[in-house]
Design an enzyme around this catalytic site. Structure first.
Site, PDB file in Angstrom:
ATOM      1  N   LYS A 150       0.899  -1.142  -0.034  1.00  0.00           N
ATOM      2  CA  LYS A 150      -0.085   0.112   0.087  1.00  0.00           C
ATOM      3  C   LYS A 150       1.075   1.143   0.005  1.00  0.00           C
ATOM      4  O   LYS A 150       2.107   1.224   0.530  1.00  0.00           O
ATOM      5  CB  LYS A 150      -0.785  -0.011   1.348  1.00  0.00           C
ATOM      6  N   HIS A 266      -6.718 -12.990  -7.802  1.00  0.00           N
ATOM      7  CA  HIS A 266      -7.609 -11.822  -7.447  1.00  0.00           C
ATOM      8  C   HIS A 266      -8.874 -12.004  -7.908  1.00  0.00           C
ATOM      9  O   HIS A 266      -8.807 -12.094  -9.175  1.00  0.00           O
ATOM     10  CB  HIS A 266      -6.747 -10.379  -7.347  1.00  0.00           C
TER      11      HIS A 266
END
Ligand code: 3PG
Length: 409
Positions: A150, A266
């Site tokens: 992140k 994902h």
């Protein structure tokens, strides 16, 4: 001529049909609704085609074998899926095709998929699966513990790789690109992979085993090229967003002999397909297709503990789909990701068991003392639960975990 798609209570031989269950929301009675689906997806249409013979119907027509409450069970003859070319796209065009758009059905949801072994055996499935994934990481039993770098986008390659290094030093086994990062100008794939690989080598020399999944989600004609680029630069794991790329992209990767690393899958965009309880396709059906197509790890949700909408029963079904028997296909690793932090680990593991990859992005990078401490805190939480120690008690002797619990609990 006797053409009737209703064959209520007929027992179908599971080897001769792909069998699907749908829930239906419609003003039509459930038998008629079932018939509409069966005819649309096999030999019929909105009116009787003069070209439809009894023989064609008998050999290729779908059968509605149950129509009760809001649920129908439909068998599609295996011959409807024959030939060397169709594959998963063709299966989906039949069992999950036009039916979703029929005006007479306000909502239809594909909730269960049963496949004959003859069809499943055409797919090699996961090339690594749980066993080889765990072997690579030398972590035979406890949950894998990971992070997502992140912010999702914006870090340049060196800083990105440093995040991975800090996470590894904090004791994480896995890390990954986020679903929106591929090859943007600020963090090109080639440079990112090469920087991360260098850090993973250093970690290994220092005694930390870790892999990182690089997102190569792209168009189908470029996916093997992107995989080559990543592998040439040392990638130890690849990742794709299976719903935006398509199941065929995953299958192309999994079945290519040059791709000798596990594939992390994902499910970005799944909410558009799975979230409406009256319409779409359940995540457990998607999980089954990912297993056929060859994913080695798949995001299935956090059992209601994290930030994403969750149907806990459905997530348990997904877990079963990845870990249960499927005509001999290897099992793949269920991934829990989305809004997790160390404080949620006990509740999560209660539902997931040890066969899980736990991942936190914000729950690692948001730690007051930074990424390495965040990684330590997540690892400590997993260690505590795996050893059967109460989290708060464990935190008394583990500063990083204590600080994480103070921030998020
Ligand atoms: C994912 O890839 O699952 C999300 O980016 C998770 O991010 P988060 O842990 O910060 O919610």
């Amino acid at each position: 001529m006797s053409i009737d798609y209703l064959a209520l209570d007929e027992e179908l031989d599971q080897e001769d049909y792909i069998i699907c269950e749908y829930t239906v929301k419609s003003d039509l009675n459930i038998k008629t609704a079932g018939k509409r689906i069966a005819e649309e997806e096999s030999t019929g249409t909105w009116t009787h085609p003069t070209t439809l013979s009894e023989d064609i119907f008998k050999n290729y027509g779908a059968k509605v074998t149950k129509a009760q409450g809001n649920r129908v069970r439909i068998g599609y003859p295996v011959i409807d899926f024959s030939g060397d070319i169709g594959g998963i796209p063709q299966i989906l065009s039949i069992i999950a095709g036009n039916l979703f758009g029929l005006e007479s059905l306000e909502g239809v949801r594909l909730v269960q998929l049963e496949l004959p072994s003859e069809i499943v055996k055409q797919y090699p499935g996961p090339q690594f699966g749980i066993t080889r994934l765990r072997n690579i990481l030398d972590r035979p039993e406890k949950p894998l513990v990971g992070t997502i770098v992140k912010p999702k986008i914006g870090l340049p390659p060196k800083e990105f790789a440093d995040y991975v290094y800090q996470a590894g030093r904090g004791g994480l086994t896995n890390s990954k690109d986020d679903e929106t990062l591929v090859d943007q100008d600020f963090c090109p794939l080639e440079e990112r992979v090469s920087e991360v690989s260098e850090k993973l080598d250093i970690l290994e020399e220092e005694g930390y085993k870790m892999i990182h999944a690089h997102n190569i989600s792209t168009t189908s004609h470029k996916i093997l090229e992107a995989a080559d680029l990543a592998l040439e630069n040392g990638a130890r794991q690849l990742m794709i967003d299976v719903l935006t790329v398509g199941f065929s992209g995953l299958q192309a990767l999994a079945e290519d002999p040059s791709v000798d690393v596990p594939i992390h899958v994902h499910r970005a965009m799944h909410g558009a397909i799975t979230k409406n309880p009256h319409h779409g396709i359940s995540m457990s059906v998607i999980s089954k297709i990912v297993r056929m197509a060859g994913g080695d790890a798949l995001h299935i949700g956090t059992y209601g503990t994290g930030k994403m909408h969750a149907e806990v029963d459905e997530e348990l079904k997904c877990k079963e789909t990845l870990l249960g028997d499927m005509h001999g296909l290897p099992k793949l690793m269920p991934v829990a990701s989305g809004g997790l932090h160390p404080g949620l680990v006990p509740e999560l593991i209660k539902m997931s068991g040890m066969e899980v990859q736990i991942q936190a992005g914000g729950g690692v990078s948001g730690h007051p003392d930074g990424v390495r401490s965040g990684a330590k805190a997540l690892r400590q939480a997993v260690d505590a639960v795996s050893e059967g120690v109460d989290l708060k008690e464990y935190a008394e002797k583990h500063r990083e975990l204590r600080k994480a619990l103070e921030k998020w609990m």
